[in-house]
Design a protein around this motif. Structure first.
Motif, PDB file in Angstrom:
ATOM      1  N   ASN A  69      81.549 -33.108  25.893  1.00  0.00           N
ATOM      2  CA  ASN A  69      82.195 -33.182  24.665  1.00  0.00           C
ATOM      3  C   ASN A  69      83.172 -31.932  24.628  1.00  0.00           C
ATOM      4  O   ASN A  69      82.667 -30.761  24.400  1.00  0.00           O
ATOM      5  CB  ASN A  69      81.212 -33.237  23.552  1.00  0.00           C
ATOM      6  CG  ASN A  69      81.947 -33.508  22.177  1.00  0.00           C
ATOM      7  OD1 ASN A  69      83.123 -33.701  22.144  1.00  0.00           O
ATOM      8  ND2 ASN A  69      81.105 -33.526  21.219  1.00  0.00           N
ATOM      9  N   PRO A  70      84.602 -32.100  24.952  1.00  0.00           N
ATOM     10  CA  PRO A  70      85.477 -31.074  25.170  1.00  0.00           C
ATOM     11  C   PRO A  70      85.495 -29.875  23.909  1.00  0.00           C
ATOM     12  O   PRO A  70      84.829 -30.270  22.731  1.00  0.00           O
ATOM     13  CB  PRO A  70      86.749 -31.673  25.349  1.00  0.00           C
ATOM     14  CG  PRO A  70      86.445 -32.984  25.686  1.00  0.00           C
ATOM     15  CD  PRO A  70      85.028 -33.421  24.747  1.00  0.00           C
ATOM     16  N   PHE A 121      81.275 -26.807  22.336  1.00  0.00           N
ATOM     17  CA  PHE A 121      81.445 -27.783  23.207  1.00  0.00           C
ATOM     18  C   PHE A 121      80.066 -28.079  23.685  1.00  0.00           C
ATOM     19  O   PHE A 121      79.083 -27.367  23.382  1.00  0.00           O
ATOM     20  CB  PHE A 121      82.369 -27.393  24.438  1.00  0.00           C
ATOM     21  CG  PHE A 121      81.549 -26.085  25.274  1.00  0.00           C
ATOM     22  CD1 PHE A 121      80.487 -26.355  26.144  1.00  0.00           C
ATOM     23  CD2 PHE A 121      81.737 -24.861  24.784  1.00  0.00           C
ATOM     24  CE1 PHE A 121      79.871 -25.362  26.743  1.00  0.00           C
ATOM     25  CE2 PHE A 121      80.811 -23.734  25.605  1.00  0.00           C
ATOM     26  CZ  PHE A 121      80.050 -24.094  26.362  1.00  0.00           C
ATOM     27  N   GLN A 122      79.865 -29.057  24.214  1.00  0.00           N
ATOM     28  CA  GLN A 122      78.872 -29.861  24.861  1.00  0.00           C
ATOM     29  C   GLN A 122      78.921 -30.283  26.430  1.00  0.00           C
ATOM     30  O   GLN A 122      79.798 -30.920  26.340  1.00  0.00           O
ATOM     31  CB  GLN A 122      77.851 -30.662  24.013  1.00  0.00           C
ATOM     32  CG  GLN A 122      77.377 -30.220  22.800  1.00  0.00           C
ATOM     33  CD  GLN A 122      78.612 -30.869  21.756  1.00  0.00           C
ATOM     34  OE1 GLN A 122      78.738 -31.849  21.775  1.00  0.00           O
ATOM     35  NE2 GLN A 122      78.933 -30.180  20.828  1.00  0.00           N
ATOM     36  N   ARG A 123      78.064 -30.018  27.103  1.00  0.00           N
ATOM     37  CA  ARG A 123      78.013 -30.661  28.662  1.00  0.00           C
ATOM     38  C   ARG A 123      76.702 -31.101  29.107  1.00  0.00           C
ATOM     39  O   ARG A 123      75.517 -30.310  28.972  1.00  0.00           O
ATOM     40  CB  ARG A 123      78.585 -29.685  29.737  1.00  0.00           C
ATOM     41  CG  ARG A 123      78.754 -30.287  30.914  1.00  0.00           C
ATOM     42  CD  ARG A 123      79.296 -29.229  31.935  1.00  0.00           C
ATOM     43  NE  ARG A 123      78.494 -28.142  32.071  1.00  0.00           N
ATOM     44  CZ  ARG A 123      78.832 -27.130  33.092  1.00  0.00           C
ATOM     45  NH1 ARG A 123      79.899 -27.393  33.966  1.00  0.00           N
ATOM     46  NH2 ARG A 123      78.144 -26.212  33.256  1.00  0.00           N
ATOM     47  N   ASN A 124      76.626 -32.366  29.593  1.00  0.00           N
ATOM     48  CA  ASN A 124      75.273 -33.019  30.144  1.00  0.00           C
ATOM     49  C   ASN A 124      75.023 -32.025  31.083  1.00  0.00           C
ATOM     50  O   ASN A 124      75.604 -31.937  32.041  1.00  0.00           O
ATOM     51  CB  ASN A 124      75.602 -34.303  30.494  1.00  0.00           C
ATOM     52  CG  ASN A 124      74.343 -35.008  30.855  1.00  0.00           C
ATOM     53  OD1 ASN A 124      73.201 -34.263  31.147  1.00  0.00           O
ATOM     54  ND2 ASN A 124      74.291 -36.156  30.949  1.00  0.00           N
ATOM     55  N   ALA A 125      73.770 -31.276  31.258  1.00  0.00           N
ATOM     56  CA  ALA A 125      73.520 -30.603  32.379  1.00  0.00           C
ATOM     57  C   ALA A 125      72.484 -31.186  33.400  1.00  0.00           C
ATOM     58  O   ALA A 125      71.917 -30.572  34.149  1.00  0.00           O
ATOM     59  CB  ALA A 125      72.876 -29.426  31.780  1.00  0.00           C
ATOM     60  N   GLY A 126      72.455 -32.465  33.160  1.00  0.00           N
ATOM     61  CA  GLY A 126      71.812 -33.220  34.053  1.00  0.00           C
ATOM     62  C   GLY A 126      72.322 -34.357  35.071  1.00  0.00           C
ATOM     63  O   GLY A 126      73.508 -34.667  34.784  1.00  0.00           O
ATOM     64  N   ILE A 144      89.120 -31.082  15.565  1.00  0.00           N
ATOM     65  CA  ILE A 144      90.392 -30.621  16.068  1.00  0.00           C
ATOM     66  C   ILE A 144      90.124 -30.362  17.807  1.00  0.00           C
ATOM     67  O   ILE A 144      89.571 -29.284  18.188  1.00  0.00           O
ATOM     68  CB  ILE A 144      91.131 -29.553  15.547  1.00  0.00           C
ATOM     69  CG1 ILE A 144      91.280 -29.584  14.086  1.00  0.00           C
ATOM     70  CG2 ILE A 144      92.416 -28.951  16.336  1.00  0.00           C
ATOM     71  CD1 ILE A 144      91.755 -28.391  13.347  1.00  0.00           C
ATOM     72  N   PRO A 145      90.377 -31.498  18.755  1.00  0.00           N
ATOM     73  CA  PRO A 145      89.956 -31.153  20.066  1.00  0.00           C
ATOM     74  C   PRO A 145      91.195 -30.339  20.376  1.00  0.00           C
ATOM     75  O   PRO A 145      92.278 -30.555  20.430  1.00  0.00           O
ATOM     76  CB  PRO A 145      90.183 -32.569  20.874  1.00  0.00           C
ATOM     77  CG  PRO A 145      90.182 -33.438  19.791  1.00  0.00           C
ATOM     78  CD  PRO A 145      90.657 -32.798  18.375  1.00  0.00           C
ATOM     79  N   ILE A 146      90.559 -29.128  20.951  1.00  0.00           N
ATOM     80  CA  ILE A 146      91.619 -28.214  21.530  1.00  0.00           C
ATOM     81  C   ILE A 146      92.689 -28.421  22.338  1.00  0.00           C
ATOM     82  O   ILE A 146      93.958 -28.257  22.348  1.00  0.00           O
ATOM     83  CB  ILE A 146      90.948 -26.920  22.041  1.00  0.00           C
ATOM     84  CG1 ILE A 146      89.778 -26.335  21.042  1.00  0.00           C
ATOM     85  CG2 ILE A 146      91.783 -25.674  22.139  1.00  0.00           C
ATOM     86  CD1 ILE A 146      90.114 -26.174  19.704  1.00  0.00           C
ATOM     87  N   ALA A 147      92.455 -29.317  23.398  1.00  0.00           N
ATOM     88  CA  ALA A 147      93.411 -29.543  24.414  1.00  0.00           C
ATOM     89  C   ALA A 147      94.265 -30.524  23.955  1.00  0.00           C
ATOM     90  O   ALA A 147      95.394 -30.496  24.062  1.00  0.00           O
ATOM     91  CB  ALA A 147      92.672 -30.080  25.986  1.00  0.00           C
ATOM     92  N   ASN A 148      93.747 -31.470  23.332  1.00  0.00           N
ATOM     93  CA  ASN A 148      94.598 -32.371  22.620  1.00  0.00           C
ATOM     94  C   ASN A 148      95.584 -31.844  21.547  1.00  0.00           C
ATOM     95  O   ASN A 148      96.670 -32.101  21.683  1.00  0.00           O
ATOM     96  CB  ASN A 148      93.715 -33.417  22.048  1.00  0.00           C
ATOM     97  CG  ASN A 148      92.795 -34.341  22.837  1.00  0.00           C
ATOM     98  OD1 ASN A 148      92.064 -33.550  23.558  1.00  0.00           O
ATOM     99  ND2 ASN A 148      92.939 -35.407  22.713  1.00  0.00           N
ATOM    100  N   ALA A 149      95.061 -30.882  20.636  1.00  0.00           N
ATOM    101  CA  ALA A 149      95.937 -29.996  19.684  1.00  0.00           C
ATOM    102  C   ALA A 149      97.138 -29.624  20.548  1.00  0.00           C
ATOM    103  O   ALA A 149      98.155 -29.464  20.017  1.00  0.00           O
ATOM    104  CB  ALA A 149      95.289 -29.494  18.921  1.00  0.00           C
ATOM    105  N   VAL A 150      96.632 -28.812  21.429  1.00  0.00           N
ATOM    106  CA  VAL A 150      97.676 -27.795  22.093  1.00  0.00           C
ATOM    107  C   VAL A 150      98.668 -28.660  22.964  1.00  0.00           C
ATOM    108  O   VAL A 150      99.804 -28.151  23.157  1.00  0.00           O
ATOM    109  CB  VAL A 150      97.096 -26.608  22.901  1.00  0.00           C
ATOM    110  CG1 VAL A 150      97.984 -25.894  23.756  1.00  0.00           C
ATOM    111  CG2 VAL A 150      96.299 -25.828  21.861  1.00  0.00           C
TER     112      VAL A 150
END
Length: 180
Positions: A69-70, A121-126, A144-150
């Motif tokens: 989840n970016p 953020f979150q990242r699946n660690a498995g 506000i997704p950072i990459a999308n916004a910028v």
């Protein structure tokens, strides 16, 4: 005449039904076959009218193995995340000037809080799918997704601004913008 509260129609109390306060389907697995490997299923006042004015909402987040989840922020809500299945690496960045990363790997049953307005953020660690439920302190938390916004703004932020801000070549900026 319709009365709007928070931009949404507020029903007359005499017309309110149980369906205004109930929603089904959060047991359904979200489709994670996308570029980031996650799917957020929201339950805000837009999906569940009874949430309007209550100051709460929630989301289900499904993660493919190593899905993310970016980095994003919620301008109007703090978030509390509970891991239902799998394990997640989670984190947020404190505000300037420290910009300190606060992160942890969570397991099933663990809970983590993201303060309002901070990039997180979150990242699946498995190697297996993961699922989490997050509650938010607003019926309309915003995201506000950072990459999308910028890199995906409309119209584009000027390349010379992004080149200088990120200290990269203009071709790098153009390549990233083309993905959004």
């Amino acid at each position: 005449m319709a009365v709007l509260v928070n931009g949404l129609t507020c029903k007359s109390p005499s017309l309110v039904q149980a369906s205004d306060f109930s929603i089904s389907g959060l047991h359904m697995v979200g489709n994670t076959s996308n570029a980031v490997g996650s799917k957020v299923t929201p339950v805000t006042a837009a999906q569940l009218p009874g949430l309007n004015t209550l100051g709460i909402s929630l989301v289900r987040i499904d993660y493919a193995p190593w899905g993310i989840n970016p980095p994003h922020t919620h301008p109007r809500a703090s978030e509390i995340l509970t891991i239902l299945e799998g394990s997640l690496e989670v984190g947020f960045v404190t505000s300037n000037p420290e910009n300190r990363l606060i992160s942890k790997v969570l397991q099933k049953g663990d809970v983590f809080v993201f303060p309002v307005g901070l990039v997180h953020f979150q990242r699946n660690a498995g190697k297996m799918n993961a699922v989490a439920i997050a509650a938010l302190s607003s019926q309309n938390p915003g995201v506000i997704p950072i990459a999308n916004a910028v890199f995906g703004s409309n119209p584009d932020i000027s390349n010379d601004i992004l080149v200088r801000a990120f200290q990269v070549d203009k071709n790098v900026v153009g390549s990233i913008q083309s993905k959004f």
